[in-house]
Motif scaffolding. Structure first.
Motif, PDB file in Angstrom:
ATOM      1  N   GLU A 192      30.771  43.770  30.658  1.00 56.20           N
ATOM      2  CA  GLU A 192      31.569  44.596  31.151  1.00 56.20           C
ATOM      3  C   GLU A 192      31.038  45.767  30.689  1.00 56.20           C
ATOM      4  OE1 GLU A 192      32.413  43.440  34.075  1.00 56.20           O
ATOM      5  OE2 GLU A 192      31.991  41.572  33.434  1.00 56.20           O
ATOM      6  N   THR A 193      30.636  46.695  29.652  1.00 54.21           N
ATOM      7  CA  THR A 193      30.121  47.309  29.181  1.00 54.21           C
ATOM      8  C   THR A 193      28.536  48.525  30.097  1.00 54.21           C
ATOM      9  OG1 THR A 193      31.258  47.370  27.526  1.00 54.21           O
ATOM     10  CG2 THR A 193      30.147  49.410  27.121  1.00 54.21           C
ATOM     11  N   ALA A 194      29.203  49.490  30.325  1.00 52.62           N
ATOM     12  CA  ALA A 194      27.399  50.148  30.597  1.00 52.62           C
ATOM     13  C   ALA A 194      27.060  50.680  29.549  1.00 52.62           C
ATOM     14  CB  ALA A 194      27.830  51.431  30.921  1.00 52.62           C
ATOM     15  N   VAL A 195      25.534  50.179  29.452  1.00 51.34           N
ATOM     16  CA  VAL A 195      25.212  50.571  28.390  1.00 51.34           C
ATOM     17  C   VAL A 195      23.507  51.212  28.923  1.00 51.34           C
ATOM     18  CG1 VAL A 195      26.019  48.907  26.689  1.00 51.34           C
ATOM     19  CG2 VAL A 195      23.721  48.053  27.831  1.00 51.34           C
ATOM     20  N   GLY A 196      22.807  51.256  30.340  1.00 50.97           N
ATOM     21  CA  GLY A 196      22.161  52.072  30.426  1.00 50.97           C
ATOM     22  C   GLY A 196      21.703  51.955  31.923  1.00 50.97           C
ATOM     23  N   THR A 197      20.373  52.260  32.072  1.00 53.74           N
ATOM     24  CA  THR A 197      20.057  52.386  33.587  1.00 53.74           C
ATOM     25  C   THR A 197      18.873  52.165  33.881  1.00 53.74           C
ATOM     26  OG1 THR A 197      21.573  54.623  33.106  1.00 53.74           O
ATOM     27  CG2 THR A 197      20.113  54.298  35.608  1.00 53.74           C
ATOM     28  N   VAL A 198      18.119  51.366  35.517  1.00 57.49           N
ATOM     29  CA  VAL A 198      17.141  51.077  35.351  1.00 57.49           C
ATOM     30  C   VAL A 198      16.181  51.621  35.869  1.00 57.49           C
ATOM     31  CG1 VAL A 198      15.915  49.322  37.083  1.00 57.49           C
ATOM     32  CG2 VAL A 198      18.114  48.667  36.164  1.00 57.49           C
ATOM     33  N   THR A 199      14.913  52.323  35.623  1.00 55.57           N
ATOM     34  CA  THR A 199      14.593  53.146  35.968  1.00 55.57           C
ATOM     35  C   THR A 199      12.833  52.592  37.528  1.00 55.57           C
ATOM     36  OG1 THR A 199      12.769  52.781  33.371  1.00 55.57           O
ATOM     37  CG2 THR A 199      14.623  54.121  33.736  1.00 55.57           C
ATOM     38  N   SER A 200      12.814  51.130  37.424  1.00 57.99           N
ATOM     39  CA  SER A 200      11.858  50.834  38.275  1.00 57.99           C
ATOM     40  C   SER A 200      12.349  49.212  37.859  1.00 57.99           C
ATOM     41  CB  SER A 200      10.242  50.612  37.421  1.00 57.99           C
ATOM     42  OG  SER A 200       9.453  52.176  37.433  1.00 57.99           O
ATOM     43  N   GLY A 201      12.137  48.261  39.098  1.00 56.69           N
ATOM     44  CA  GLY A 201      12.190  46.860  39.191  1.00 56.69           C
ATOM     45  C   GLY A 201      10.864  46.248  40.144  1.00 56.69           C
ATOM     46  N   CYS A 202      11.129  45.037  40.626  1.00 55.93           N
ATOM     47  CA  CYS A 202      10.559  44.410  41.146  1.00 55.93           C
ATOM     48  C   CYS A 202      10.316  43.298  40.948  1.00 55.93           C
ATOM     49  CB  CYS A 202       8.741  45.286  41.618  1.00 55.93           C
ATOM     50  SG  CYS A 202       7.843  44.737  40.683  1.00 55.93           S
ATOM     51  N   LEU A 203      10.082  42.066  42.081  1.00 60.45           N
ATOM     52  CA  LEU A 203       9.804  40.930  41.897  1.00 60.45           C
ATOM     53  C   LEU A 203       8.230  40.484  41.680  1.00 60.45           C
ATOM     54  CD1 LEU A 203      10.963  37.833  42.391  1.00 60.45           C
ATOM     55  CD2 LEU A 203      10.088  37.865  44.649  1.00 60.45           C
ATOM     56  N   SER A 204       8.209  40.733  40.419  1.00 55.58           N
ATOM     57  CA  SER A 204       6.806  40.587  39.276  1.00 55.58           C
ATOM     58  C   SER A 204       6.217  40.039  40.539  1.00 55.58           C
ATOM     59  CB  SER A 204       7.077  40.451  38.711  1.00 55.58           C
ATOM     60  OG  SER A 204       5.836  39.347  37.886  1.00 55.58           O
ATOM     61  N   PRO A 205       5.086  39.657  41.383  1.00 53.01           N
ATOM     62  CA  PRO A 205       4.417  38.983  42.163  1.00 53.01           C
ATOM     63  C   PRO A 205       3.312  38.002  41.127  1.00 53.01           C
ATOM     64  CG  PRO A 205       4.072  41.428  42.404  1.00 53.01           C
ATOM     65  CD  PRO A 205       4.442  41.610  41.974  1.00 53.01           C
ATOM     66  N   SER A 206       2.994  38.636  40.433  1.00 54.01           N
ATOM     67  CA  SER A 206       1.869  37.645  39.473  1.00 54.01           C
ATOM     68  C   SER A 206       2.440  36.512  38.490  1.00 54.01           C
ATOM     69  CB  SER A 206       1.320  38.410  38.405  1.00 54.01           C
ATOM     70  OG  SER A 206       0.610  39.655  38.543  1.00 54.01           O
ATOM     71  N   LEU A 207       4.124  37.080  37.899  1.00 51.19           N
ATOM     72  CA  LEU A 207       5.121  35.993  37.700  1.00 51.19           C
ATOM     73  C   LEU A 207       5.304  35.014  38.555  1.00 51.19           C
ATOM     74  CD1 LEU A 207       5.854  38.556  34.565  1.00 51.19           C
ATOM     75  CD2 LEU A 207       4.021  36.572  34.658  1.00 51.19           C
ATOM     76  N   GLY A 208       6.197  35.757  39.593  1.00 51.72           N
ATOM     77  CA  GLY A 208       7.167  34.972  40.973  1.00 51.72           C
ATOM     78  C   GLY A 208       8.527  35.777  40.129  1.00 51.72           C
ATOM     79  N   LYS A 209       9.079  36.092  38.502  1.00 51.14           N
ATOM     80  CA  LYS A 209       9.653  37.130  38.646  1.00 51.14           C
ATOM     81  C   LYS A 209      10.677  37.822  38.917  1.00 51.14           C
ATOM     82  CE  LYS A 209       8.940  33.942  34.431  1.00 51.14           C
ATOM     83  NZ  LYS A 209       8.814  33.615  32.813  1.00 51.14           N
ATOM     84  N   SER A 210      11.573  37.793  38.616  1.00 50.81           N
ATOM     85  CA  SER A 210      12.693  39.977  38.915  1.00 50.81           C
ATOM     86  C   SER A 210      12.271  40.893  37.471  1.00 50.81           C
ATOM     87  CB  SER A 210      14.125  39.639  38.589  1.00 50.81           C
ATOM     88  OG  SER A 210      14.607  40.847  38.825  1.00 50.81           O
ATOM     89  N   ILE A 211      11.429  41.499  36.914  1.00 51.58           N
ATOM     90  CA  ILE A 211      11.269  41.919  36.087  1.00 51.58           C
ATOM     91  C   ILE A 211      11.400  43.480  37.116  1.00 51.58           C
ATOM     92  CG2 ILE A 211       9.110  40.984  35.259  1.00 51.58           C
ATOM     93  CD1 ILE A 211       7.130  43.124  36.197  1.00 51.58           C
TER      94      ILE A 211
END
Lengths: 126, 375
Positions: free
Chosen positions: B316-335
């Motif tokens: 439940e502890t905040a340890v950071g912040t997302v800078t960029s993200g997408c559903l990877s078109p090549s891998l089909g995974k959320s990165i």
């Protein structure tokens, strides 16, 4: 390309098509062009009560995440489950197979704030 | 809004144009996912003319660049290019750039569009403070720049040049072709093989026709098709490459950004060395125990994407912040990429991303790049 004339359009780029007391909601071609390829759709479940200006769910694209808003008061009666297997239907056929939810409306007066097709297309050419 | 010399090309190929850093640029032509796949499997053509191109020449050019660049440039040979940061006095990142060395006292910098005027002011201040004999010329608007990226790009280039396909990564060559001078480097921002070419603005239309004379870039299955900024972003995320405004920024310490290779702390140690702007601050950060956050790659469960600004939690502890993200078109995974506390950087560490709408995405730290091109 002209949007269909059998429905009305909101300034937040949803369309609403009324059949009896059921209103089908989807995204406009203009919205889809801005969003880019849709990768994920999460609508609230059937049975959820909705009001004008309240989100009925979220649509994610490869580029961004966007809320989708209702213009009517009522209850979600059906969610387009085909989109969980193929969210790209929203891009391919936004006015047909890419519909998002059907709402059983108890008050549709919010639709009077929406634009008819010609006015919407003139303001937001896709 | 500024338009690049390829504006007509974009309209001809039915681009969806958007504003980017004051430029009218193609976000996509046919669609981001299609263009992404085109670059991963064959070849994409990107207009990157909006990027700044700055010539640095004169007796003190090398010394000047040692002062503004975090990475050593003195040992570069002519024909080499190198990735570097330009820092502020606090050790934050003014920009990330590519330095081309054309000759002993002759350099070209490629900088981000959004940072060009800010950097020109900074460069002028450093030049004037050191009373350096350096000429700074902004060549952005009289040149165009295109990137050809993808595993089959060299097949096409090979029809026109034997030399370019034999260039090593981060090497470049200046070619005279059809009475125009073209600077071609084996560089890119997609994680694929490919080149970037700088050429006169007035010649780019003709050059594109020449390059694509046997290719119908509108046809599915074409060797090369145009690709927009949308695909450029998903490609660079998969390649784990930082972007100014996301992983890099004035308020982000350079040690946090995952580009330590672009920082040469000891470069003022030898006779030809110079201290660089921001070096003192970087030294202080290290003497005080290192950066408070570090950039990591995340892989998340499900198909929802993490977006810039979302909180990263451990339990439940905040340890950071997302800078960029997408559903990877090549891998089909959320990165995603994220800044997290140093205690959470280990590969495999469990993390959660809070979407801010009541849902949480479960995930873990993974190595970057997320996607590696086949050799």
């Amino acid at each position: 390309m002209a949007s269909p004339a059998d429905r009305v359009y909101s300034s937040t780029h949803e369309w609403f098509q009324t059949q009896g007391d059921v209103v089908t909601l989807g995204l406009t071609r203009f919205a889809v062009n801005q969003l880019t390829d849709v990768t994920y759709v999460e609508m609230k479940k059937a049975g959820t009560k909705v009001k004008p200006g309240e989100p009925v769910g979220e649509v994610e694209s490869v580029k961004t995440t966007s809320d989708v808003y209702s213009a009517v008061t009522g209850e979600i009666v059906e969610v387009n489950t085909a989109l969980s297997d193929d969210p790209s239907l929203v891009n391919q056929d936004p006015y047909g197979k890419g519909w998002l939810v059907k709402i059983k409306a108890s008050d549709s007066s919010g639709l009077s704030a929406c634009l008819p097709q010609a006015a919407y297309d003139a303001q937001y050419p896709a | 809004m500024r338009r690049t010399p390829l504006h007509g090309f974009h309209l001809e190929h039915k681009a969806h144009m958007v504003e980017f850093a004051g430029w009218e640029m193609p976000l996509y032509y046919s669609g981001i996912l299609e263009e992404h796949a085109q670059v991963r499997t064959s070849g994409g053509l990107f207009d990157v003319s909006h990027m700044g191109r700055v010539k640095v020449t004169g007796r003190h050019a090398r010394r000047f660049l040692e002062r503004v660049c975090s990475r050593r440039v003195s040992d570069m040979t002519a024909g080499q290019c190198r990735y570097s940061l330009v820092l502020n006095e606090g050790g934050g990142v003014r920009d990330d750039i590519i330095v081309y060395r054309l000759d002993e006292d002759d350099f070209l910098l490629v900088v981000n569009a959004s940072n060009r005027s800010k950097l020109m002011e900074h460069f002028e201040a450093v030049r004037s403070a050191g009373d350096l004999a350096v000429k700074l010329e902004d060549h952005t608007e009289k040149t165009a720049m295109v990137a050809l990226q993808g595993p089959r790009v060299m097949e096409l280039i090979g029809r026109y040049s034997k030399e370019i396909p034999s260039l090593k990564r981060y090497r470049f060559s200046v070619k005279n072709l059809l009475v125009m001078k073209i600077t071609v480097s084996r560089t890119g921002y997609t994680g694929e093989d490919g080149i970037e070419a700088i050429l006169p603005a007035g010649a780019v239309g003709m050059a594109m026709k020449f390059l694509l004379r046997d290719v119908d870039p509108s046809a599915a299955g074409a060797l090369i098709r145009p690709a927009g900024l949308g695909a450029r972003d998903t490609l660079r995320i998969e390649a784990g490459m930082p972007l100014y405004g996301h992983e890099l920024g004035e308020g982000i310490g350079a040690w946090s950004c995952g580009v330590d290779f672009a920082i040469t702390m000891e470069k003022d140690g030898d006779a030809r060395g110079e201290p660089f702007v921001g070096q003192e601050a970087l030294r202080r950060v290290m003497s005080e125990g290192g950066p408070k956050h570090r950039l990591v790659g995340l892989e998340l469960e499900g198909r929802r994407a993490a977006r810039q600004g979302m909180s990263v939690l451990s339990g439940e502890t905040a340890v950071g912040t997302v800078t960029s993200g997408c559903l990877s078109p090549s891998l089909g995974k959320s990165i995603a990429m994220a800044f997290v506390e140093p205690s959470r950087v280990e590969v495999g560490s469990a993390v959660r991303v809070e979407t801010g709408k009541g849902s949480v995405l479960e995930g873990r730290v993974v190595p970057m790049p997320f996607y590696k091109a086949a050799k």
